[in-house]
Design an enzyme around this catalytic site. Structure first.
Site, PDB file in Angstrom:
ATOM      1  N   ARG A  98       0.858  -1.181   0.000  1.00 30.39           N
ATOM      2  CA  ARG A  98       0.000   0.000   0.000  1.00 30.39           C
ATOM      3  C   ARG A  98       0.895   1.233   0.000  1.00 30.39           C
ATOM      4  NH1 ARG A  98      -2.139   1.403   6.089  1.00 30.39           N
ATOM      5  NH2 ARG A  98      -0.091   1.574   7.042  1.00 30.39           N
ATOM      6  N   GLU A 118      -3.268   7.825   6.099  1.00 35.80           N
ATOM      7  CA  GLU A 118      -1.946   7.948   6.723  1.00 35.80           C
ATOM      8  C   GLU A 118      -0.882   8.416   5.721  1.00 35.80           C
ATOM      9  OE1 GLU A 118      -2.598   4.563  10.205  1.00 35.80           O
ATOM     10  OE2 GLU A 118      -1.342   4.100   8.473  1.00 35.80           O
ATOM     11  N   GLU A 158      -8.095   5.845  14.737  1.00 31.54           N
ATOM     12  CA  GLU A 158      -7.625   4.462  14.834  1.00 31.54           C
ATOM     13  C   GLU A 158      -6.773   4.291  16.087  1.00 31.54           C
ATOM     14  OE1 GLU A 158      -5.415   2.786  11.606  1.00 31.54           O
ATOM     15  OE2 GLU A 158      -6.660   3.728  10.066  1.00 31.54           O
ATOM     16  N   GLU A 164      -2.209  -8.019   7.883  1.00 30.74           N
ATOM     17  CA  GLU A 164      -2.580  -7.603   9.232  1.00 30.74           C
ATOM     18  C   GLU A 164      -3.551  -8.569   9.911  1.00 30.74           C
ATOM     19  OE1 GLU A 164      -2.234  -3.039   9.831  1.00 30.74           O
ATOM     20  OE2 GLU A 164      -3.396  -3.318   7.994  1.00 30.74           O
ATOM     21  N   LYS A 165      -3.450  -9.847   9.557  1.00 30.43           N
ATOM     22  CA  LYS A 165      -4.383 -10.819  10.131  1.00 30.43           C
ATOM     23  C   LYS A 165      -4.141 -11.089  11.604  1.00 30.43           C
ATOM     24  CE  LYS A 165      -1.714 -14.611   7.984  1.00 30.43           C
ATOM     25  NZ  LYS A 165      -1.022 -13.745   6.987  1.00 30.43           N
ATOM     26  N   PHE A 166      -2.962 -10.711  12.122  1.00 25.97           N
ATOM     27  CA  PHE A 166      -2.695 -10.879  13.552  1.00 25.97           C
ATOM     28  C   PHE A 166      -2.819  -9.558  14.322  1.00 25.97           C
ATOM     29  CE2 PHE A 166      -0.154 -14.410  11.628  1.00 25.97           C
ATOM     30  CZ  PHE A 166      -1.001 -15.427  12.049  1.00 25.97           C
TER      31      PHE A 166
END
Length: 681
Positions: free
Chosen positions: A118, A157, A316, A364-366
């Site tokens: 990204r 961001e 966030e 970012e699955k964790f």
């Protein structure tokens, strides 16, 4: 409509914001209804949507698919949940890069970044700018009047993970920017000091970005390129903002900042704060051994200050652990609520998270979420629901302002300049000085505003300058006025040294701060690795404890300042180490070595007394007490980060809002708990 005394609030949101980034495209559509049911159960009031959805919204150039987003926004509206709608311009689709590979940024070393992450964007790319404007316009035309729309969320961001590209398109853009800043090639040569090392340019066309060179490059060129990169990002933000203002008037436009000093160094948030309608921020705990709640308070204070003191929004943070640090511990029980309410105490109009439902796939699955992989039978979910209920009891604070006791000067451009190569000591770190001075003020239970060096400081009895290497002549005049009119100023070493072009101010150090401090510095004398110096009170002066410094010493020549502590050893032995200068109605302190912990506390305690700020000795360590005040009343937040129960004295009776109990005289705050009192009168 840039933010002002009363920053716009999300349209239709009549409660504190509570929710998070919602990415329903990662899930089958039947899950959406379950999500919305759980959102209502947890007290969610707003979610951020569409931030990374460009490839879904425009699957091929000029072909759009808004059906899924229509259904999602309708579903949110029916359930009373507001939408912070993103423009997805942080993540252009694969088809875009296939057509325009030159829009991928080039590193300083000449490496072309690849698609697959990204934020891989050359912000000088004309095709990118055109494509970003197009998708933004498509969204604005379709959703400007949608009843769920609360605000626009442009990009994501800015500056993360990279802010600068060094390609040939950027070279052309940089030359144009230099014309606007300096006017001519002769002015550039003067500003950059190109007579040194034979770097003189005959035309602007000879100038390239500061790419990798055999040894240190021109520092003024590097500083200007940092300014250019920041300005280029801001150009793209304002282009999208202006489209949204034109097509969706009355809907606030924001982008999420990352003001925590360690997380986004490349953005001048003083400049950005003037461009958004509502300042929003993302904050994640840095678990590197520092007291995380102090860094959190600092980031929240800095964000509020960028907002000009007006309410802002935490857009966030995390429910528990993140996934991108070397070690990612879970938050302790109760820590998420303390984190959230600390932000609210310091001006945020709510607490939102990344993200709503924890991802099963991707990078970012964790990373923790409001609905974790463990589901609703989990500590995280129970704490999320409890926080939603608590925030629902605090709606009265909306629109109130945090009350500050002191100010700290900070300037991103000074930080950029100081961080360049070949400075007197690599051990001196501007961010470390800011963190350390802030922690000392925090431990004295002072609430801190941050201020630009040229801002009006008259409202503050105490102003601290932990690191201001780059300081303009106007900064020098501003600080002198402040002290002459009765303020108390504390300045740390290596401040006031260079001008806006990184040129050393004429005459002895510390340049534009000589007059206000009443001294000159004949020579810097940085210390070796692990070396320390001892500071003692000079003969005939009031006795004080010995102090220990490290990293840095100055050879100080008093020019009106009195010596409060002297060096007992080292090269400047016998010379002043800490001075105090009475000027007009005020006082200016200078600290010429690196002090930390109790040693710095001792100096700041004396400066606090000079400023007439009463000592707050009745509060326990790691218990923060912060006030918000406005038309609806005065609210006292007491947040106990310690492991022991404590009490906080109240100067007026009131009602504790989270329990509904009356509060008078002494407020009990259990270990790890938060209490919020609406004071009577």
């Amino acid at each position: 409509m840039p933010h002002s005394e009363s920053a716009p609030t999300p349209v239709g949101l009549h409660k504190l914001a509570f929710g998070g980034d919602y990415n329903p495209e990662q899930w089958p559509e039947e899950v959406w209804h379950e999500d919305v049911r759980l959102m209502r159960e947890a007290g969610v009031t707003m979610v951020s949507v569409g931030i990374f959805s460009w490839a879904l919204l425009e699957p091929e150039p000029g072909r759009y698919d808004f059906g899924w987003l229509d259904r999602l926004l309708d579903l949110l509206h029916v359930n009373g949940i507001r939408a912070d709608l993103g423009t997805p311009t942080v993540a252009p689709p694969a088809w875009f890069y296939r057509a325009h590979p030159e829009a991928l940024p080039l590193s300083r070393d000449g490496v072309r970044y690849a698609f697959g992450s990204r934020g891989a964007i050359c912000h000088s790319s004309a095709p990118y700018r055109a494509a970003a404007a197009n998708i933004t316009e498509q969204l604005a035309r379709r959703y400007a009047s949608h009843p769920a729309l609360a605000m626009w969320h442009v990009h994501n961001e800015y500056g993360v993970p990279i802010s600068a590209c060094y390609c040939d398109n950027c070279a052309v853009h940089f030359r144009h920017w230099l014309t606007g800043r300096h006017g001519s090639v002769d002015a550039v040569n003067e500003a950059w000091g190109t007579a040194f090392w034979g770097q003189r340019y005959n035309t602007l066309d000879e100038i390239d970005p500061p790419r990798t060179t055999p040894t240190v490059g021109n520092p003024a060129q590097q500083l200007d390129y940092a300014r250019f990169a920041d300005a280029t990002l801001r150009e793209n933000f304002t282009a999208e903002r202006d489209i949204l203002h034109r097509l969706a008037p009355g809907i606030p436009v924001t982008t999420n900042f990352m003001t925590a000093l360690s997380q986004c160094e490349s953005i001048d948030y003083w400049a950005w704060g003037r461009e958004v309608d509502l300042v929003t921020n993302d904050h994640y705990l840095i678990t590197d051994g520092r007291r995380t709640h102090v860094n959190l308070a600092m980031a929240a204070d800095l964000t509020r200050s960028v907002a000009g003191g007006a309410p802002w929004l935490l857009l966030e943070h995390s429910t528990s652990g993140v996934n991108w640090q070397p070690r990612n511990p879970a938050k302790r029980p109760g820590e998420m609520a303390r984190n959230s309410l600390s932000h609210v105490a310091r001006g945020s109009e709510g607490a939102m998270f990344f993200q709503w439902r924890q991802s099963r796939r991707g990078a970012e699955k964790f990373h923790s979420a409001m609905v974790p992989h463990a589901g609703t039978d989990s500590r995280v979910w129970r704490e999320v629901s409890a926080l939603g209920a608590d925030l629902g009891l605090l709606d009265g604070i909306r629109g109130t302002r945090t009350v500050a006791d002191a100010a700290m000067l900070w300037d991103w451009q000074s930080w950029w300049a100081q961080s360049l190569e070949w400075r007197p000591s690599e051990d001196h770190d501007a961010r470390e000085r800011a963190d350390t001075y802030y922690a000392s003020l925090y431990d004295q239970h002072l609430t801190v505003d941050f201020a630009h060096p040229e801002a009006d400081l008259s409202a503050y009895p105490l102003v601290v300058v932990p690191a201001l290497y780059l300081a303009t002549e106007e900064t020098g005049r501003n600080l002198r006025r402040y002290v002459e009119n009765g303020g108390t100023l504390v300045v740390s070493y290596f401040s006031g040294i260079v001008d806006a072009d990184d040129a050393v101010h004429p005459g002895p150090y510390p340049g534009v701060l000589r007059d206000v401090l009443g001294l000159t510095v004949e020579e810097f004398s940085p210390l070796g690795e692990g070396e320390t110096v001892r500071l003692t009170t000079p003969e005939g002066a009031p006795e004080g404890p010995d102090l220990t410094g490290d990293v840095w010493t100055d050879v100080v020549i008093p020019r009106g300042a009195e010596t409060v502590w002297s060096y007992a050893d080292g090269i400047p032995a016998g010379r002043p180490a800490v001075t105090r200068h009475q000027l007009g109605k005020g006082t200016a302190w200078y600290v010429s070595t690196r002090l930390s912990g109790p040693h710095l506390d001792t100096v700041l305690d004396r400066a606090r007394a000079d400023a007439g700020i009463a000592a707050r000795t009745g509060l326990a360590h790691d218990v923060e007490v912060v006030r918000r005040a406005g038309e609806s009343g005065t609210y006292l937040f007491a947040i106990n980060h310690s492991g022991a129960d404590t009490e906080v004295a109240l100067d007026a009776p009131g009602t504790e809002l989270l329990t509904g109990k009356p509060a008078a005289d002494r407020l009990a705050v259990p270990a790890g708990a938060v209490r919020v009192v609406r004071l009577d009168g």
